[in-house]
Design a protein around this motif. Structure first.
Motif, PDB file in Angstrom:
ATOM      1  N   THR A 268       0.796  -1.115  -0.071  1.00 57.19           N
ATOM      2  CA  THR A 268      -0.096   0.143  -0.024  1.00 57.19           C
ATOM      3  C   THR A 268       0.788   1.098   0.068  1.00 57.19           C
ATOM      4  OG1 THR A 268      -1.715  -1.386   1.234  1.00 57.19           O
ATOM      5  CG2 THR A 268      -2.017   1.198   1.241  1.00 57.19           C
ATOM      6  N   THR A 269       1.980   1.266   0.763  1.00 52.10           N
ATOM      7  CA  THR A 269       2.824   2.454   0.938  1.00 52.10           C
ATOM      8  C   THR A 269       3.528   2.841  -0.664  1.00 52.10           C
ATOM      9  OG1 THR A 269       4.890   1.153   1.437  1.00 52.10           O
ATOM     10  CG2 THR A 269       3.256   2.033   3.084  1.00 52.10           C
TER      11      THR A 269
ATOM     12  N   ILE B 102       0.651   4.699  -2.560  1.00 49.10           N
ATOM     13  CA  ILE B 102       0.604   6.162  -2.083  1.00 49.10           C
ATOM     14  C   ILE B 102       1.792   6.683  -2.622  1.00 49.10           C
ATOM     15  CG2 ILE B 102       0.818   7.597   0.072  1.00 49.10           C
ATOM     16  CD1 ILE B 102      -0.701   5.134   1.444  1.00 49.10           C
TER      17      ILE B 102
ATOM     18  N   TYR C 238       1.437  10.149  -4.881  1.00 48.97           N
ATOM     19  CA  TYR C 238       2.193  11.255  -4.411  1.00 48.97           C
ATOM     20  C   TYR C 238       3.146  11.879  -5.448  1.00 48.97           C
ATOM     21  CZ  TYR C 238       5.480  14.214  -1.631  1.00 48.97           C
ATOM     22  OH  TYR C 238       6.122  15.229  -1.075  1.00 48.97           O
TER      23      TYR C 238
ATOM     24  N   LEU D 111      -7.284   8.754  -4.290  1.00 44.72           N
ATOM     25  CA  LEU D 111      -6.994   8.505  -3.001  1.00 44.72           C
ATOM     26  C   LEU D 111      -8.232   7.719  -2.391  1.00 44.72           C
ATOM     27  CD1 LEU D 111      -5.285  11.822  -1.885  1.00 44.72           C
ATOM     28  CD2 LEU D 111      -4.245   9.728  -2.184  1.00 44.72           C
TER      29      LEU D 111
ATOM     30  N   LEU E 107      -7.615   4.158  -3.435  1.00 41.51           N
ATOM     31  CA  LEU E 107      -6.440   3.738  -2.690  1.00 41.51           C
ATOM     32  C   LEU E 107      -7.124   3.108  -1.244  1.00 41.51           C
ATOM     33  CD1 LEU E 107      -3.512   2.875  -2.536  1.00 41.51           C
ATOM     34  CD2 LEU E 107      -3.049   5.275  -1.950  1.00 41.51           C
ATOM     35  N   LYS E 108      -7.731   4.183  -0.775  1.00 41.52           N
ATOM     36  CA  LYS E 108      -8.218   3.747   0.502  1.00 41.52           C
ATOM     37  C   LYS E 108      -9.091   2.604   0.706  1.00 41.52           C
ATOM     38  CE  LYS E 108     -11.280   5.438   4.369  1.00 41.52           C
ATOM     39  NZ  LYS E 108     -11.725   3.971   4.677  1.00 41.52           N
TER      40      LYS E 108
ATOM     41  N   SER F 251      -7.003  -0.491   0.132  1.00 43.57           N
ATOM     42  CA  SER F 251      -6.064  -0.870   1.502  1.00 43.57           C
ATOM     43  C   SER F 251      -7.088  -1.328   2.589  1.00 43.57           C
ATOM     44  CB  SER F 251      -5.608   0.695   2.077  1.00 43.57           C
ATOM     45  OG  SER F 251      -4.684   1.060   1.135  1.00 43.57           O
TER      46      SER F 251
END
Length: 76
Positions: free
Chosen positions: A18-19, A22, A26, A46, A49-50, A53
């Motif tokens: 997940t990082t 992100i 970014y 985002l 992505l949430k 996650s």
């Protein structure tokens, strides 16, 4: 399907990716002028992505519960 500590390890590693997701978003933001449309695009990314996650971490939790219930982490 019985799960073991290797399934737990794989789920944890998958969740950690997940990082990377992100970081990708970014760094992509540097290429945006952040007009209202761009801001909306970023916010939608985002939110997606949430959601991803949340699914990954639910999978991790389910695997953890299965491993604990089976006693797999009690030792060899």
């Amino acid at each position: 399907m019985k799960k073991d500590r290797f399934d737990l390890e794989a789920a944890i590693m998958e969740a950690w990716s997940t990082t990377e997701d992100i970081a990708l978003i970014y760094h992509n933001a540097d290429n945006l002028d952040l007009t209202p449309k761009d801001c909306d695009t970023l916010q939608n990314q985002l939110l997606g992505l949430k959601y991803i996650s949340d699914l990954r971490f639910q999978k991790l939790w389910d695997t953890f519960e299965s491993v604990i219930a089976s006693g797999e982490l009690d030792g060899d």
